[in-house]
Design a protein around this motif. Sequence first.
Motif, mmCIF file in Angstrom:
data_model
loop_
_atom_site.group_PDB
_atom_site.id
_atom_site.type_symbol
_atom_site.label_atom_id
_atom_site.label_comp_id
_atom_site.label_asym_id
_atom_site.label_seq_id
_atom_site.Cartn_x
_atom_site.Cartn_y
_atom_site.Cartn_z
ATOM 1 N N ILE A 289 0.823 -1.210 0.000
ATOM 2 C CA ILE A 289 0.000 0.000 0.000
ATOM 3 C C ILE A 289 0.857 1.258 0.000
ATOM 4 O O ILE A 289 0.606 2.198 -0.761
ATOM 5 C CB ILE A 289 -0.945 -0.009 1.220
ATOM 6 N N VAL B 182 -1.843 -5.620 -2.577
ATOM 7 C CA VAL B 182 -1.863 -4.744 -3.748
ATOM 8 C C VAL B 182 -0.448 -4.628 -4.321
ATOM 9 O O VAL B 182 0.544 -4.638 -3.586
ATOM 10 C CB VAL B 182 -2.408 -3.340 -3.381
ATOM 11 N N VAL C 267 -2.730 -0.998 -11.495
ATOM 12 C CA VAL C 267 -2.697 -1.337 -10.074
ATOM 13 C C VAL C 267 -3.552 -2.580 -9.885
ATOM 14 O O VAL C 267 -4.702 -2.628 -10.329
ATOM 15 C CB VAL C 267 -3.241 -0.189 -9.202
ATOM 16 N N CYS C 268 -2.977 -3.604 -9.240
ATOM 17 C CA CYS C 268 -3.686 -4.867 -9.022
ATOM 18 C C CYS C 268 -3.932 -5.051 -7.530
ATOM 19 O O CYS C 268 -3.023 -4.888 -6.724
ATOM 20 C CB CYS C 268 -2.862 -6.043 -9.565
ATOM 21 N N TYR C 269 -5.175 -5.388 -7.183
ATOM 22 C CA TYR C 269 -5.551 -5.529 -5.783
ATOM 23 C C TYR C 269 -6.277 -6.855 -5.572
ATOM 24 O O TYR C 269 -6.833 -7.437 -6.510
ATOM 25 C CB TYR C 269 -6.454 -4.366 -5.350
ATOM 26 N N ASP C 270 -6.247 -7.330 -4.343
ATOM 27 C CA ASP C 270 -6.910 -8.590 -3.987
ATOM 28 C C ASP C 270 -8.414 -8.423 -4.187
ATOM 29 O O ASP C 270 -9.058 -7.631 -3.484
ATOM 30 C CB ASP C 270 -6.591 -8.931 -2.532
ATOM 31 N N TRP D 218 -7.226 -0.335 -13.002
ATOM 32 C CA TRP D 218 -7.337 -1.018 -11.712
ATOM 33 C C TRP D 218 -7.882 -2.416 -11.977
ATOM 34 O O TRP D 218 -8.948 -2.565 -12.584
ATOM 35 C CB TRP D 218 -8.251 -0.253 -10.768
ATOM 36 N N ILE E 293 -10.311 -2.806 -3.178
ATOM 37 C CA ILE E 293 -9.248 -1.799 -3.209
ATOM 38 C C ILE E 293 -8.981 -1.329 -1.779
ATOM 39 O O ILE E 293 -9.919 -0.997 -1.042
ATOM 40 C CB ILE E 293 -9.661 -0.601 -4.090
ATOM 41 N N ILE F 184 -1.377 -12.584 -6.799
ATOM 42 C CA ILE F 184 -0.516 -11.699 -5.997
ATOM 43 C C ILE F 184 0.722 -12.451 -5.529
ATOM 44 O O ILE F 184 1.846 -11.933 -5.595
ATOM 45 C CB ILE F 184 -1.307 -11.127 -4.802
#
Length: 263
Positions: free
Chosen positions: A34, A94, A50-53, A74, A58, A82
């Motif tokens: 983060i 992230v 940007v890659c997030y779980d 996104w 986010i 990940i």
Amino acid sequence: MDILSPQNPRVKEWAGLLEKKNRDKQGKYVIEGIHLVQEALRAQADIECVCYDVERGIPQELREVASAGLDIQWTGVSAAVIAKCSDTKSPQPVFAVLRKDRRTAEALLGKERSLVVVLDGVQDPGNVGTIIRSADAVGADGVIVGAGCADVYGPKVLRATMGSGFHLPVVHGNLAELLPHAKQRGIRLAGTSLQAAANCYAYDFTQPVWLLFGSEGSGLSPEVRDLMDDGLIIPMRGQAESLNVAMAASVLLYEAMRQRYFN
């Protein structure tokens, strides 16, 4: 569109960026966590995605930026994705893929009363990252990375910078070509030396000066040492034999800041 399979071609491309050869080939790199993603967004770095779980959404700290309509993709991804794109045992939820900085070392030659750090064969990622962070902290104009140094886009260096690499130019340069140009422009080249007679606290850091730091084991290369104008010694009153390169750089940088802004 969410990406859930670690076998997805884009995931394989992102995971490949954990290796330097692929970073060099693609001109991209990965940042994790983060804080680093926050710093990249604040600095308006060249972010591809940007890659997030996807299960956690986010992160709260990034939601305001995500809804700001910036031209950034996104993408929700699975925990398996990940994990594949991380070099840590406990990945954060992230990561982001960025394009490398295209600025050049030559741009630093024109800075008035410049204060620049020059790294010559500094191999430890933690030291390189810490030096970049210290240079940022004192408001230096940039960091020039010569041959033989740890890759500034490697995960360990990026973590050690804590995002400072987004706040000032960190550029690669051919020191054999660049340093003579700096000298021609009246920039002093200074570095630590055990044979030096000059105490670093008596040195004039208010003049244009580039600080040279060499490898942890052998110091500056002979070619760079021959170009150095001023050798400096950091006085020590205790029993320590020496400081490591990151600590030495921090001492000189903070003395430069003191002279320039707190005298």
